[in-house]
Design an enzyme around this catalytic site. Structure first.
Site, PDB file in Angstrom:
ATOM      1  N   ASN A  86      -4.564  -4.221  -1.855  1.00 37.03           N
ATOM      2  CA  ASN A  86      -5.450  -5.286  -1.411  1.00 37.03           C
ATOM      3  C   ASN A  86      -6.275  -5.818  -2.591  1.00 37.03           C
ATOM      4  O   ASN A  86      -5.878  -5.679  -3.732  1.00 37.03           O
ATOM      5  CB  ASN A  86      -6.322  -4.831  -0.233  1.00 37.03           C
ATOM      6  CG  ASN A  86      -6.498  -5.927   0.807  1.00 37.03           C
ATOM      7  OD1 ASN A  86      -6.868  -7.042   0.480  1.00 37.03           O
ATOM      8  ND2 ASN A  86      -6.230  -5.606   2.051  1.00 37.03           N
ATOM      9  N   ARG A  87      -7.444  -6.369  -2.316  1.00 36.84           N
ATOM     10  CA  ARG A  87      -8.151  -7.170  -3.311  1.00 36.84           C
ATOM     11  C   ARG A  87      -9.421  -6.496  -3.832  1.00 36.84           C
ATOM     12  O   ARG A  87     -10.138  -5.839  -3.088  1.00 36.84           O
ATOM     13  CB  ARG A  87      -8.506  -8.538  -2.713  1.00 36.84           C
ATOM     14  CG  ARG A  87      -7.279  -9.365  -2.377  1.00 36.84           C
ATOM     15  CD  ARG A  87      -7.614 -10.584  -1.528  1.00 36.84           C
ATOM     16  NE  ARG A  87      -6.420 -11.411  -1.320  1.00 36.84           N
ATOM     17  CZ  ARG A  87      -5.542 -11.219  -0.327  1.00 36.84           C
ATOM     18  NH1 ARG A  87      -5.731 -10.252   0.554  1.00 36.84           N
ATOM     19  NH2 ARG A  87      -4.476 -11.998  -0.218  1.00 36.84           N
ATOM     20  N   HIS A 112      -3.381  -5.797  -5.381  1.00 33.27           N
ATOM     21  CA  HIS A 112      -2.270  -4.837  -5.314  1.00 33.27           C
ATOM     22  C   HIS A 112      -1.922  -4.193  -6.657  1.00 33.27           C
ATOM     23  O   HIS A 112      -0.754  -3.989  -6.984  1.00 33.27           O
ATOM     24  CB  HIS A 112      -1.028  -5.512  -4.727  1.00 33.27           C
ATOM     25  CG  HIS A 112      -1.118  -5.799  -3.266  1.00 33.27           C
ATOM     26  ND1 HIS A 112      -1.922  -5.094  -2.401  1.00 33.27           N
ATOM     27  CD2 HIS A 112      -0.464  -6.731  -2.499  1.00 33.27           C
ATOM     28  CE1 HIS A 112      -1.784  -5.567  -1.178  1.00 33.27           C
ATOM     29  NE2 HIS A 112      -0.913  -6.559  -1.206  1.00 33.27           N
ATOM     30  N   HIS A 182       3.764  -1.271   1.671  1.00 30.35           N
ATOM     31  CA  HIS A 182       3.794  -2.672   2.078  1.00 30.35           C
ATOM     32  C   HIS A 182       5.059  -2.979   2.893  1.00 30.35           C
ATOM     33  O   HIS A 182       5.753  -3.969   2.640  1.00 30.35           O
ATOM     34  CB  HIS A 182       3.692  -3.588   0.860  1.00 30.35           C
ATOM     35  CG  HIS A 182       2.960  -4.860   1.128  1.00 30.35           C
ATOM     36  ND1 HIS A 182       3.361  -5.753   2.093  1.00 30.35           N
ATOM     37  CD2 HIS A 182       1.825  -5.378   0.587  1.00 30.35           C
ATOM     38  CE1 HIS A 182       2.539  -6.786   2.103  1.00 30.35           C
ATOM     39  NE2 HIS A 182       1.576  -6.581   1.209  1.00 30.35           N
ATOM     40  N   TYR A 184       7.181  -4.404   5.917  1.00 33.72           N
ATOM     41  CA  TYR A 184       7.129  -5.500   6.887  1.00 33.72           C
ATOM     42  C   TYR A 184       8.047  -5.135   8.043  1.00 33.72           C
ATOM     43  O   TYR A 184       9.228  -4.842   7.842  1.00 33.72           O
ATOM     44  CB  TYR A 184       7.629  -6.811   6.274  1.00 33.72           C
ATOM     45  CG  TYR A 184       6.769  -7.409   5.201  1.00 33.72           C
ATOM     46  CD1 TYR A 184       5.790  -8.355   5.508  1.00 33.72           C
ATOM     47  CD2 TYR A 184       6.961  -7.074   3.870  1.00 33.72           C
ATOM     48  CE1 TYR A 184       5.025  -8.939   4.514  1.00 33.72           C
ATOM     49  CE2 TYR A 184       6.194  -7.657   2.864  1.00 33.72           C
ATOM     50  CZ  TYR A 184       5.225  -8.586   3.203  1.00 33.72           C
ATOM     51  OH  TYR A 184       4.471  -9.175   2.219  1.00 33.72           O
ATOM     52  N   ASP A 241      -4.339 -12.240   7.841  1.00 37.69           N
ATOM     53  CA  ASP A 241      -4.350 -11.449   6.614  1.00 37.69           C
ATOM     54  C   ASP A 241      -5.726 -10.803   6.564  1.00 37.69           C
ATOM     55  O   ASP A 241      -6.625 -11.254   5.865  1.00 37.69           O
ATOM     56  CB  ASP A 241      -4.091 -12.323   5.385  1.00 37.69           C
ATOM     57  CG  ASP A 241      -3.852 -11.497   4.126  1.00 37.69           C
ATOM     58  OD1 ASP A 241      -3.782 -10.253   4.232  1.00 37.69           O
ATOM     59  OD2 ASP A 241      -3.730 -12.092   3.042  1.00 37.69           O
ATOM     60  N   GLN A 280      -4.574  -3.281   7.324  1.00 40.28           N
ATOM     61  CA  GLN A 280      -4.468  -4.704   7.008  1.00 40.28           C
ATOM     62  C   GLN A 280      -3.308  -5.293   7.809  1.00 40.28           C
ATOM     63  O   GLN A 280      -2.158  -4.874   7.659  1.00 40.28           O
ATOM     64  CB  GLN A 280      -4.226  -4.908   5.511  1.00 40.28           C
ATOM     65  CG  GLN A 280      -4.219  -6.366   5.071  1.00 40.28           C
ATOM     66  CD  GLN A 280      -5.604  -6.920   4.800  1.00 40.28           C
ATOM     67  OE1 GLN A 280      -6.585  -6.168   4.780  1.00 40.28           O
ATOM     68  NE2 GLN A 280      -5.702  -8.219   4.573  1.00 40.28           N
ATOM     69  N   GLU A 301      -0.621  -2.444   7.032  1.00 41.76           N
ATOM     70  CA  GLU A 301      -0.883  -1.654   5.834  1.00 41.76           C
ATOM     71  C   GLU A 301      -2.073  -0.729   6.048  1.00 41.76           C
ATOM     72  O   GLU A 301      -3.213  -1.176   6.116  1.00 41.76           O
ATOM     73  CB  GLU A 301      -1.146  -2.575   4.648  1.00 41.76           C
ATOM     74  CG  GLU A 301      -0.047  -3.597   4.391  1.00 41.76           C
ATOM     75  CD  GLU A 301      -0.554  -4.770   3.577  1.00 41.76           C
ATOM     76  OE1 GLU A 301      -1.034  -4.536   2.438  1.00 41.76           O
ATOM     77  OE2 GLU A 301      -0.482  -5.919   4.054  1.00 41.76           O
TER      78      GLU A 301
END
Length: 336
Positions: A86-87, A112, A182, A184, A241, A280, A301
């Protein structure tokens, strides 16, 4: 198809990267579930589980050749991302009075793990009971992070084909760490198109709202009466998101229910449990058809909160010498 009380595990060559580095693929199989893992990025290339009709199908987005992962790096398909998932706002943080400047790779934000995070490394692999362990060393100063970190992720298939992901790390200097997978998910099938409309339940009464740079503001906002309320389960729409604050007391080392995803067409159910405090939700709106259509997969996540190094009110992601970082997430599959 492997059916029984043990996990079948084998490895094979899976091509080479552009720089000539060889990549191996490990296959784990148990109780009608098959998982394939690459040594590049510790990527889960595929997860295959049966539906209501008993037919096994792929439910995680992956690519057929290793070159595809180099061609389309940004989606982080199935990879382990780190050091920090993440950020991190401003691509910097202060630890023990010292400012560390990280590589900005999303505007002024660090995302990331930076330009060459864990997802773009070739990992060492070794078999373990029921699965495979992948390891790497992140050197002091990589992407701006302090400390040398010895890191490993272990994938195992347990009874019933439960996929477990376990992380472990130690460091020689104070640092921050927040890995995640990560993956999906599209329970209708990895190549079935959009995953929107599948039913999602998240055990979270709050989120961490974000500003224009997608970095948390530091608040904890209730989900009641908002589009972020998935406590009762409902169809997933586009446009997410967002980090969810998982319910529970967060007892150290205890796994808790995090989320459940259900596809009515196939009957497949995915149940997520984790030791992490956050989840997330990302609906992959930005996919452009190369190689997947928008919203082709739903990322769930499990992780600590974004920007925690700059938010003392968030659970800490600091790792110090003499400590051991551990984290576990499990994915259980069933039909309804």
């Amino acid at each position: 198809m492997s059916m029984g009380t043990t996990t079948s595990t084998y490895a094979e060559d899976f091509g080479t990267l552009a720089d000539g580095s060889p990549v191996r693929r490990w296959t784990l199989e148990r109780d009608a579930v098959r998982v394939r893992v690459l040594t590049y990025g510790a990527i889960v290339q595929s997860v295959e589980v049966p539906g209501r009709d008993g037919v096994r199908g792929a439910v995680a987005l992956g690519l057929p050749e290793v070159a595809g992962y180099e061609e389309f790096p940004a989606p982080y398909f199935g990879a382990v991302v780190g050091r920090y998932a993440n950020r991190i706002g401003g691509a910097s943080f202060v630890l023990d009075g010292r400012t560390y400047r990280l590589t900005p790779n999303e505007g002024r934000v660090h995302l990331h793990g930076g330009v060459r995070g864990f997802d773009k490394r070739v990992w060492e692999a070794e078999p373990v009971p029921g699965g495979v362990r992948l390891s790497l060393v992140a050197e002091d100063g990589e992407e701006g992070y302090p400390g040398r970190v010895d890191f490993s992720v272990t994938y195992t298939l347990g009874p019933g084909g439960v996929l477990r992901i376990g992380y472990r790390a130690v460091t020689d200097a104070p640092t921050v760490l927040n890995p995640t997978s990560h993956l999906y998910w599209n329970l209708a099938g990895a190549l079935s198109g959009s995953a929107l409309g599948q039913e999602l339940r998240i055990a979270a009464g709050h989120i961490t709202p974000v500003g224009a740079d997608a970095v948390p503001t530091g608040e904890f906002a209730p989900v009641a009466g908002t589009r972020f309320d998935f406590r009762q389960g409902r169809a997933v729409e586009a446009g997410y998101d967002q980090n969810f604050v998982l319910d529970g007391d967060g007892e150290a080392g205890a796994e808790r229910f995090a989320a459940e995803l259900y596809d009515a067409g196939s009957g497949r159910v995915l149940t997520v449990r984790t030791t992490e405090p956050g989840l997330q939700l990302y609906t992959a709106d930005h996919f452009d058809g190369r190689p997947f259509v928008p919203c082709a997969g739903i990322a769930l996540e499990t992780q600590h909160f974004p920007d925690s190094p700059n938010r003392p009110e968030f659970p800490s992601t600091v790792l110090r010498p003499g400590e051991e970082f551990t984290s576990r997430t499990e994915y259980a599959f069933s039909v309804r």
